[in-house]
Design a protein around this motif. Structure first.
Motif, PDB file in Angstrom:
ATOM      1  N   GLN A 130      10.557  -1.410  -0.469  1.00 61.83           N
ATOM      2  CA  GLN A 130      11.831  -2.251  -0.562  1.00 61.83           C
ATOM      3  C   GLN A 130      12.387  -2.849   0.792  1.00 61.83           C
ATOM      4  N   TYR A 131      12.047  -2.070   1.812  1.00 57.09           N
ATOM      5  CA  TYR A 131      12.509  -2.811   2.922  1.00 57.09           C
ATOM      6  C   TYR A 131      11.511  -3.945   3.283  1.00 57.09           C
ATOM      7  N   ALA A 132      10.379  -3.599   3.288  1.00 57.25           N
ATOM      8  CA  ALA A 132       9.207  -4.817   3.212  1.00 57.25           C
ATOM      9  C   ALA A 132       9.716  -6.201   2.183  1.00 57.25           C
ATOM     10  N   ASP A 188      12.622  -6.937   0.763  1.00 58.46           N
ATOM     11  CA  ASP A 188      14.061  -7.534   1.352  1.00 58.46           C
ATOM     12  C   ASP A 188      13.871  -8.226   2.610  1.00 58.46           C
ATOM     13  N   HIS A 189      13.035  -7.988   3.449  1.00 57.92           N
ATOM     14  CA  HIS A 189      12.627  -8.704   4.852  1.00 57.92           C
ATOM     15  C   HIS A 189      11.515  -9.649   4.983  1.00 57.92           C
ATOM     16  N   SER A 190      10.636  -9.835   3.897  1.00 58.22           N
ATOM     17  CA  SER A 190       9.808 -10.521   3.847  1.00 58.22           C
ATOM     18  C   SER A 190       8.424 -10.127   4.798  1.00 58.22           C
ATOM     19  N   VAL A 191       8.157  -8.554   4.876  1.00 59.14           N
ATOM     20  CA  VAL A 191       7.205  -8.201   5.684  1.00 59.14           C
ATOM     21  C   VAL A 191       6.066  -7.901   4.940  1.00 59.14           C
ATOM     22  N   LYS A 192       5.147  -8.193   5.432  1.00 60.34           N
ATOM     23  CA  LYS A 192       3.699  -7.649   4.844  1.00 60.34           C
ATOM     24  C   LYS A 192       3.450  -6.214   4.849  1.00 60.34           C
ATOM     25  N   LEU A 193       3.164  -5.755   3.896  1.00 55.20           N
ATOM     26  CA  LEU A 193       2.905  -4.153   3.742  1.00 55.20           C
ATOM     27  C   LEU A 193       1.541  -3.817   3.144  1.00 55.20           C
ATOM     28  N   ILE A 194       0.609  -3.128   3.955  1.00 52.40           N
ATOM     29  CA  ILE A 194      -0.426  -2.277   3.469  1.00 52.40           C
ATOM     30  C   ILE A 194      -0.265  -0.980   3.435  1.00 52.40           C
ATOM     31  N   HIS A 195      -0.346  -0.551   2.077  1.00 52.45           N
ATOM     32  CA  HIS A 195      -0.214   1.011   1.745  1.00 52.45           C
ATOM     33  C   HIS A 195      -1.455   1.607   1.662  1.00 52.45           C
ATOM     34  N   ILE A 196      -1.496   2.789   1.895  1.00 50.77           N
ATOM     35  CA  ILE A 196      -2.752   3.427   1.905  1.00 50.77           C
ATOM     36  C   ILE A 196      -2.736   4.498   0.726  1.00 50.77           C
ATOM     37  N   SER A 197      -3.516   4.665  -0.105  1.00 50.17           N
ATOM     38  CA  SER A 197      -3.632   5.491  -1.385  1.00 50.17           C
ATOM     39  C   SER A 197      -4.873   6.103  -1.524  1.00 50.17           C
ATOM     40  N   THR A 198      -5.256   6.699  -2.460  1.00 51.84           N
ATOM     41  CA  THR A 198      -6.290   7.790  -2.662  1.00 51.84           C
ATOM     42  C   THR A 198      -7.162   7.574  -3.857  1.00 51.84           C
ATOM     43  N   ASP A 199      -8.227   8.238  -3.846  1.00 54.49           N
ATOM     44  CA  ASP A 199      -8.918   8.283  -5.065  1.00 54.49           C
ATOM     45  C   ASP A 199      -8.606   9.436  -5.987  1.00 54.49           C
ATOM     46  N   TYR A 200      -7.731  10.323  -5.614  1.00 57.43           N
ATOM     47  CA  TYR A 200      -7.328  11.472  -6.450  1.00 57.43           C
ATOM     48  C   TYR A 200      -6.185  11.177  -7.200  1.00 57.43           C
ATOM     49  N   VAL A 201      -6.040   9.654  -7.473  1.00 60.17           N
ATOM     50  CA  VAL A 201      -5.182   9.019  -8.460  1.00 60.17           C
ATOM     51  C   VAL A 201      -5.979   9.392  -9.953  1.00 60.17           C
ATOM     52  N   PHE A 202      -7.432   9.311  -9.648  1.00 56.17           N
ATOM     53  CA  PHE A 202      -8.283   9.353 -10.982  1.00 56.17           C
ATOM     54  C   PHE A 202      -8.558  10.882 -11.183  1.00 56.17           C
ATOM     55  N   ALA A 261       5.648   3.117  -7.092  1.00 54.57           N
ATOM     56  CA  ALA A 261       7.102   2.750  -6.474  1.00 54.57           C
ATOM     57  C   ALA A 261       6.820   1.568  -5.592  1.00 54.57           C
ATOM     58  N   CYS A 262       5.758   1.576  -4.989  1.00 50.16           N
ATOM     59  CA  CYS A 262       5.319   0.550  -4.024  1.00 50.16           C
ATOM     60  C   CYS A 262       5.345  -1.029  -4.817  1.00 50.16           C
ATOM     61  N   LEU A 263       4.500  -1.063  -5.684  1.00 50.46           N
ATOM     62  CA  LEU A 263       4.404  -2.110  -6.647  1.00 50.46           C
ATOM     63  C   LEU A 263       5.842  -2.877  -7.185  1.00 50.46           C
ATOM     64  N   LYS A 264       6.430  -1.800  -7.900  1.00 57.45           N
ATOM     65  CA  LYS A 264       7.748  -2.119  -8.540  1.00 57.45           C
ATOM     66  C   LYS A 264       8.792  -2.683  -7.512  1.00 57.45           C
ATOM     67  N   ALA A 265       8.785  -2.113  -6.313  1.00 59.89           N
ATOM     68  CA  ALA A 265       9.818  -2.553  -5.152  1.00 59.89           C
ATOM     69  C   ALA A 265       9.068  -3.847  -4.525  1.00 59.89           C
ATOM     70  N   ASN A 266       7.994  -3.972  -4.444  1.00 60.97           N
ATOM     71  CA  ASN A 266       7.377  -4.958  -3.625  1.00 60.97           C
ATOM     72  C   ASN A 266       6.018  -5.388  -4.185  1.00 60.97           C
ATOM     73  N   PRO A 267       6.129  -6.265  -5.407  1.00 56.22           N
ATOM     74  CA  PRO A 267       4.761  -6.993  -5.942  1.00 56.22           C
ATOM     75  C   PRO A 267       3.846  -7.627  -5.017  1.00 56.22           C
ATOM     76  N   ASP A 268       4.409  -8.062  -3.714  1.00 57.10           N
ATOM     77  CA  ASP A 268       3.641  -8.622  -2.804  1.00 57.10           C
ATOM     78  C   ASP A 268       2.833  -7.731  -1.749  1.00 57.10           C
ATOM     79  N   ALA A 269       3.151  -6.652  -1.992  1.00 60.11           N
ATOM     80  CA  ALA A 269       2.369  -5.281  -1.388  1.00 60.11           C
ATOM     81  C   ALA A 269       0.795  -5.316  -1.531  1.00 60.11           C
ATOM     82  N   ILE A 270      -0.026  -4.938  -0.649  1.00 60.20           N
ATOM     83  CA  ILE A 270      -1.270  -4.623  -0.806  1.00 60.20           C
ATOM     84  C   ILE A 270      -1.493  -3.124  -0.771  1.00 60.20           C
ATOM     85  N   ILE A 271      -2.233  -2.469  -1.709  1.00 57.25           N
ATOM     86  CA  ILE A 271      -2.404  -1.161  -1.764  1.00 57.25           C
ATOM     87  C   ILE A 271      -3.864  -0.947  -1.451  1.00 57.25           C
TER      88      ILE A 271
END
Length: 286
Positions: A89-91, A93-107, A137-147
């Motif tokens: 949400q911060y990213a 609101d402030h036009s900040v580029k965000l890369i968030h790291i996730s995992t294969d354990y979502v499968f 939560a990341c995609l909902k708050a910030n559709p411009d993020a990269i995961i």
């Protein structure tokens, strides 16, 4: 000068980004540990990020104790889910580029072929569930993020599977390793480079991407590769996961399909054994 904030700076990926940062002097780098950016303290997290005022956030911090998460569900959820939503949400609101790291354990591990970014997510443990909640939560708050979803991360820094196996291969005559969990390891230095390739690309293309090294192996195969490279004489036996019960269930098959990140960003993905050789040069015990 644009400012890059790296959360989880003392973790494996954060440490590799610190090494890599010298190749990117065009950025001001802020490497924040859990005291500077407290992912487990939601009341001060936004204030801490605002004080740093980054242009780019590389969110590498996470609760990664997979088995412990089974009994520390609330803490895992705060770090892997709620904190991610605040940062995203911060990213936004402030036009900040965000890369968030996730995992294969979502499968859930029931696939028989490499998993694309569109594959059905169905975590089988608390850690995976909190990481998936963090993605949403990341995609909902910030559709411009990269995961970026990754798997089996190791490096020369911190505690990890490779270092543990090196020690056991040196100390014991025989070890047993599960051979029915299939995926691919990720050398954190390679993932760090992939992230910076995205950061410096001419176009930012949001969405979920997969990244791990090339190869389809079991943990048993991974240990055999460590043994082959370092020359240990220990006997390595393959066993079923059922013979080595853990508090958290692991996905049996979680190989990630890297087609998208290669196509969109032109990223070259090294073979797992070549990257393993590079890592082992830093921490050979023989």
């Amino acid at each position: 000068m644009k400012k890059i904030l790296v959360t989880g700076a003392k973790g494996q990926l954060g440490s590799e980004l610190m090494v890599l940062s010298k190749n990117y002097p065009q950025f001001e780098w802020i490497f924040a540990d859990r005291t500077q950016v407290s992912l487990d303290n939601l009341s001060i997290l936004q204030i801490q990020v605002e004080a740093i005022s980054p242009n780019i956030i590389l969110n590498c911090g996470a609760y990664t104790a997979v088995d412990k998460a089974e009994t520390e569900h609330e803490l895992a959820d705060i770090v892997n889910h709620s904190a991610v939503g605040i940062i995203a949400q911060y990213a936004e609101d402030h036009s900040v580029k965000l890369i968030h790291i996730s995992t294969d354990y979502v499968f859930d591990g029931t696939s028989a072929f490499a998993l694309s970014e569109e594959a059905l997510t169905q975590p089988v443990n608390v850690y995976g569930a909190t990481k998936r909640a963090g993605e949403l939560a990341c995609l909902k708050a910030n559709p411009d993020a990269i995961i970026i979803r990754t798997s089996w991360v190791y490096s020369r820094f911190g505690n990890n599977f490779v270092k543990t196996m090196q020690r056991l291969l040196l100390e014991r005559d025989t070890i047993s390793v599960v051979n029915d969990q299939i995926g691919s390891p990720t050398y954190a230095a390679d993932l760090a480079q992939a992230m910076m390739t995205i950061v410096t690309a001419p176009e930012w293309i949001a969405g979920i991407y997969n990244y791990s090294n090339e190869g389809e192996i079991s943990w048993y195969d991974f240990v055999l590769a460590i043994q082959e490279i370092d020359g240990y004489s220990c006997e390595v036996k393959g066993i079923l996961s059922s013979a080595y019960p853990t508090p958290a269930k692991r996905p049996a098959y979680s190989l990630l399909d890297k087609t998208k990140i290669k196509r969109v960003y032109g990223i070259s993905v090294p073979d797992y054994k070549e990257s393993l050789k590079k890592s082992l040069k830093f921490n050979s015990l023989v």
